[in-house]
Design a protein around this motif. Structure first.
Motif, PDB file in Angstrom:
ATOM      1  N   ASP A  55       0.860  -1.188   0.000  1.00 14.54           N
ATOM      2  CA  ASP A  55       0.000   0.000   0.000  1.00 14.54           C
ATOM      3  C   ASP A  55       0.892   1.234   0.000  1.00 14.54           C
ATOM      4  O   ASP A  55       2.086   1.155   0.320  1.00 14.54           O
ATOM      5  N   GLY A  56       0.307   2.371  -0.366  1.00 12.09           N
ATOM      6  CA  GLY A  56       1.056   3.621  -0.307  1.00 12.09           C
ATOM      7  C   GLY A  56       0.855   4.488  -1.521  1.00 12.09           C
ATOM      8  O   GLY A  56      -0.274   4.727  -1.958  1.00 12.09           O
ATOM      9  N   SER A  87       1.685   8.029   0.159  1.00 11.51           N
ATOM     10  CA  SER A  87       2.936   7.577   0.777  1.00 11.51           C
ATOM     11  C   SER A  87       2.863   7.556   2.302  1.00 11.51           C
ATOM     12  O   SER A  87       3.273   6.583   2.940  1.00 11.51           O
ATOM     13  N   GLY A  90       0.799   4.773   3.506  1.00 11.28           N
ATOM     14  CA  GLY A  90       1.506   3.517   3.305  1.00 11.28           C
ATOM     15  C   GLY A  90       2.478   3.240   4.433  1.00 11.28           C
ATOM     16  O   GLY A  90       2.559   2.114   4.942  1.00 11.28           O
ATOM     17  N   ALA A 102       5.741  -0.954   1.563  1.00 10.23           N
ATOM     18  CA  ALA A 102       5.121   0.358   1.348  1.00 10.23           C
ATOM     19  C   ALA A 102       5.650   0.950   0.045  1.00 10.23           C
ATOM     20  O   ALA A 102       6.863   0.964  -0.196  1.00 10.23           O
TER      21      ALA A 102
END
Length: 326
Positions: A55-56, A87, A90, A102
């Motif tokens: 994720d991110g 970001s 994340g 991330a």
């Protein structure tokens, strides 16, 4: 070490040029997995299994998603989930133990490093490509195809009084500027505000923010008087409904449009930058994550980065990433 070098100061475009010059000298890269090689290993895709959660950054998302899809086609029993939330979000998910990797369009901050340490964790920084943040306008906009950094600052800085295009240049339309951009959780927001406004995270607040760059694409594409900014990949994907602004560092400079060539040779200033992934160090010994990262840094992974609209790094930078694996 690349990471220690990177922390000594902000990355400057001259360094990009040096790195690409080194790559051009023919540095041999480490042997990394290729699709053909992996397919030749009978049963390898059946032996590897597990879950990988990412994720991110919405900027890095297209690369990670493309790599994930190809990797899962190769290893059928591994499930790779890629989300995009910005970001900063994340890194929060990495700290909370919700993900193993991330995506980030900026470097990790000291406070995030400390928060990971408090959880007994450490993140490993791996640059994966070069990007050029792209300022976009509607294709019907035929007046703002070139802008200076100072003009962009007038529009985007905190406390800006610019509300119409004619506030920037008197000869431009006396029409409201509708602005779209990444939200404060975005690494792209942080980089853009630092490079254009002079102070990271300082920006006017009366614009439409989103951590999903597709929302920004839609907003600008539907309004003749709109402007926005996001990663180069999203511009490449939507060139049929967007136009890129060529940027001049000052009035005397030549305006430079974002392209693979200008990002690669460092002439697209000041919005060229590296983008990253950050796996948790303790996860590197997990076979599925180790193989995923090897694939990410392989020739196939590098080709996917360019396929979605970014610029591959010099070979030695991918080698540095691979050297961090157990």
């Amino acid at each position: 070490m690349f990471n220690s070098w990177l922390r000594k100061g902000s990355i400057i475009l001259a360094a990009f040029v040096l790195l690409f010059s080194l790559a051009a000298c023919g540095t041999e890269s480490k042997e990394t997995p290729t699709t053909e090689g992996a397919k030749e290993q009978e049963g390898s895709s059946m032996e590897l299994s597990g879950e990988i959660n990412i994720d991110g950054s919405s900027t890095v998302f297209p690369i990670s998603q493309a790599v994930a899809e190809e990797f899962m086609a190769l290893y059928n029993d591994v499930n790779v989930t890629v989300n995009l939330s910005g970001s900063s979000n994340g890194f929060k998910a990495l700290i909370a133990g919700e993900i193993e990797i991330a995506d980030a369009s900026r470097q990790i901050k000291d406070k995030e490093v400390d928060a990971l340490k408090a959880e007994g964790k450490e993140a490993v920084e791996m640059p994966v490509a070069f990007d050029g943040i792209t300022v976009v306008i509607n294709p019907e906009n035929d007046w703002a195809t070139e802008m200076t950094v100072d003009e962009l600052k007038q529009i985007w800085e905190g406390g800006s009084t610019v509300t119409k295009w004619s506030d920037v240049r008197a000869e431009w339309p006396n029409e409201p500027i509708k602005l779209y951009g990444p939200g404060p959780a975005s690494g792209t927001f942080e980089y853009f505000t630092g490079a254009i406004n002079g102070t990271k995270n300082e920006s006017r607040k009366d614009y439409t923010p989103s951590e999903d760059d597709n929302v920004l694409v839609t907003g600008v594409s539907r309004d003749k008087y709109a402007m926005g900014y996001f990663g180069f990949s999203y511009y490449v994907e939507n060139q049929n409904k967007l136009a890129a602004v060529s940027i001049k560092v000052d009035e005397s400079a030549v305006a430079v449009a974002p392209s693979v060539e200008t990002i690669k040779d460092g002439t697209y200033k000041p919005l060229s930058r590296p983008i990253y992934i950050y796996p948790v160090k303790s996860s590197l010994s997990q076979p599925e994550i180790q193989e995923f990262l090897k694939y990410y840094m392989s020739e196939e992974g590098q080709a996917l980065a360019e396929e979605v609209g970014y610029v591959a790094l010099p070979a030695e930078m991918y080698e540095e990433n691979l050297s961090m694996l157990p």
